[in-house]
Design a protein around this motif. Structure first.
Motif, short mmCIF file in Angstrom:
data_model
loop_
_atom_site.label_atom_id
_atom_site.label_comp_id
_atom_site.label_asym_id
_atom_site.label_seq_id
_atom_site.Cartn_x
_atom_site.Cartn_y
_atom_site.Cartn_z
N ALA A 22 0.83 -1.22 0.00
CA ALA A 22 0.00 0.00 0.00
C ALA A 22 0.86 1.26 0.00
O ALA A 22 0.45 2.29 -0.53
N HIS A 23 2.06 1.18 0.58
CA HIS A 23 2.92 2.37 0.65
C HIS A 23 3.35 2.83 -0.74
O HIS A 23 3.71 3.98 -0.93
N ALA A 24 3.38 1.89 -1.69
CA ALA A 24 3.88 2.21 -3.03
C ALA A 24 2.76 2.26 -4.07
O ALA A 24 3.01 2.37 -5.26
N ASP A 74 -2.78 8.51 8.12
CA ASP A 74 -1.82 8.83 7.06
C ASP A 74 -1.30 7.61 6.32
O ASP A 74 -0.27 7.67 5.65
N TYR A 75 -1.99 6.47 6.44
CA TYR A 75 -1.51 5.24 5.78
C TYR A 75 -1.70 5.32 4.27
O TYR A 75 -0.80 4.94 3.52
N GLU A 76 -2.89 5.80 3.85
CA GLU A 76 -3.22 5.76 2.42
C GLU A 76 -2.92 7.11 1.77
O GLU A 76 -3.79 7.96 1.63
N PRO A 136 0.31 3.25 11.66
CA PRO A 136 -1.03 2.79 11.27
C PRO A 136 -1.20 1.26 11.24
O PRO A 136 -2.31 0.78 11.04
N HIS A 137 -0.11 0.48 11.42
CA HIS A 137 -0.17 -0.97 11.20
C HIS A 137 -0.82 -1.70 12.38
O HIS A 137 -0.28 -2.67 12.92
N THR A 138 -2.01 -1.26 12.76
CA THR A 138 -2.68 -1.77 13.96
C THR A 138 -3.15 -3.21 13.83
O THR A 138 -3.39 -3.88 14.83
N ASN A 193 11.87 -5.42 8.08
CA ASN A 193 12.23 -4.61 6.91
C ASN A 193 11.82 -3.15 7.13
O ASN A 193 12.65 -2.26 7.22
N HIS A 194 10.52 -2.87 7.22
CA HIS A 194 10.07 -1.56 7.70
C HIS A 194 9.26 -1.81 8.95
O HIS A 194 8.94 -2.96 9.28
N GLU A 195 8.91 -0.77 9.68
CA GLU A 195 8.30 -0.99 10.99
C GLU A 195 6.80 -1.23 10.84
O GLU A 195 6.02 -0.30 10.67
N PHE A 196 6.41 -2.51 10.90
CA PHE A 196 4.98 -2.81 10.82
C PHE A 196 4.53 -3.76 11.92
O PHE A 196 3.36 -4.09 12.02
N MET A 197 5.45 -4.19 12.77
CA MET A 197 5.12 -5.22 13.75
C MET A 197 5.01 -4.69 15.19
O MET A 197 5.01 -5.48 16.12
N GLY A 256 11.26 5.25 9.18
CA GLY A 256 10.18 6.16 8.83
C GLY A 256 8.81 5.54 8.70
O GLY A 256 7.85 6.23 8.38
N GLY A 257 8.69 4.22 8.94
CA GLY A 257 7.36 3.61 8.98
C GLY A 257 6.74 3.27 7.65
O GLY A 257 5.62 2.79 7.59
N THR A 258 7.45 3.52 6.53
CA THR A 258 6.94 3.10 5.23
C THR A 258 8.05 2.36 4.50
O THR A 258 9.23 2.48 4.85
N SER A 273 2.96 -8.48 5.50
CA SER A 273 2.88 -7.18 6.16
C SER A 273 1.60 -6.43 5.80
O SER A 273 0.66 -6.36 6.58
N GLU A 274 1.54 -5.87 4.58
CA GLU A 274 0.44 -4.95 4.24
C GLU A 274 -0.73 -5.65 3.58
O GLU A 274 -1.78 -5.03 3.41
N SER A 275 -0.56 -6.88 3.16
CA SER A 275 -1.50 -7.43 2.19
C SER A 275 -1.77 -8.91 2.42
O SER A 275 -0.92 -9.65 2.92
#
Ligand code: ZN
Length: 326
Positions: A60-62, A85-87, A153-155, A219-223, A241-243, A295-297
């Motif tokens: 989603a970040h990209a 600010d996720y999307e 936002p990775h709740t 890899n990025h902070e999602f956990m 930076g969270g993304t 992670s995102e998907s």
């Protein structure tokens, strides 16, 4: 009745029939991510058709919307988003859909800031506050005057947060389809029970990981919500930076390698929907293994995790297998 009045009455009754037929069709819901879409399907059942903007196995970040996404959002009866600010792509899409309600599924969820891997930050365990309906992270009142970063936002990595999503989604569907309020409420309650079972199952799966190995380098902070929920620590992140779009410099990578060696971390976690180029290089230099998490998907139906429940189970099992006592 004069002929022209009869005509108007006839026209109005045709209109009324048309409206009733439209209400019988499933509600058109657009969710930003496959995870939000799956949760919405659990609450809406047959009464909704849900499409996700960001495709399966994607980041989603990209994400950049295509012309058909603009049309899909404009034609929707409800848009569901993560918020905070996720999307980054959503603002432009909503400009063309001013009359479509946008509901932030994280409304009411307690938000935390990004640690950027600094678990020793004395404020890392303080929530920033509960996310408001507008879903804007800046509107979250800070716990004190400490300078907080933006909201993470990775709740969804903690299923107890998604139990709150269920209530928010049920309320959003009820607002546009009050006749089926009882169904939405019952579906939400049933799914919340399933999510509680999933949380308990994850706790059990992860119980094989000893306390001294409960360190996550990702890899990025999602956990970070996962870490708080299951008593782990986010010990480091490769991309700051969270993304997934953040950039790291060689000095940061060198610092992280030192940190990994000091802590005795033996595994770093890549993610299925993002490039592994940097993480592979770093792992080679640090002499540690790379294990892939979700992670995102969600994945395609024939993949590892076509549903959010699969996502939770797969990640817990992957982390347990990677970090259990050897
Ligand atoms: Zn992310």
């Amino acid at each position: 009745m004069k002929w022209f009045l009869k005509g108007i009455v006839l026209a109005l009754s045709v209109l009324a029939v048309g409206t009733a037929a439209a209400q019988d069709a499933p509600l058109r819901v657009v969710a930003t991510t496959t995870i939000v879409a799956d949760v919405a399907r659990q609450i809406g059942g047959d009464l909704v058709t849900v499409t996700a903007l960001v495709p399966v196995d994607s980041d989603a970040h990209a994400f950049e919307p295509a012309p058909q996404d603009v049309q899909g959002v404009a034609d929707a009866q409800l848009v569901l988003a993560v918020g905070a600010d996720y999307e980054a792509f959503l603002g432009g899409l909503m400009e063309n859909a001013a009359s479509v309600p946008l509901v932030i599924v994280n409304t009411g969820v307690e938000m935390y800031g990004f640690s950027d891997g600094h678990a020793d930050d004395p404020h890392a365990d303080e929530p920033l506050g509960v996310l408001g309906e507008a879903g804007v992270c800046e509107a979250v009142p800070a716990a004190d005057d400490h300078e907080h970063g933006s909201c993470d936002p990775h709740t969804w990595t903690d299923p107890r947060n998604v139990m709150l999503w269920a209530d928010t989604i049920a309320a959003a569907l009820t607002a546009i389809d009050p006749a089926n309020a009882d169904t939405y409420t019952a579906n939400a309650a049933a799914y919340q029970a399933v999510l509680q079972d999933a949380f308990d199952g994850m706790t059990e799966t992860l119980s094989v990981v000893p306390a001294e190995r409960r360190r996550l380098v990702t890899n990025h902070e999602f956990m970070s919500y996962f870490a708080r929920a299951f008593d782990f620590e986010v010990a480091g992140v490769v991309i700051p930076g969270g993304t997934t779009g953040g950039e790291n410099d060689p000095q940061m990578v060198a610092g992280l390698i030192d940190h990994i060696r000091t802590l005795g971390v033996s595994v770093i976690f890549a993610e299925a929907s993002a490039s592994t180029q940097v993480i592979d290089m770093l792992a080679q230099d640090a002499g540690v293994n790379v294990v892939t998490t979700l992670s995102e998907s969600l994945t395609a139906p024939d993949g590892l995790a076509p549903t959010y429940l699969d996502y939770l189970r797969v990640n817990a099992q992957t982390i347990a297998d990677a970090l259990r006592e050897e």
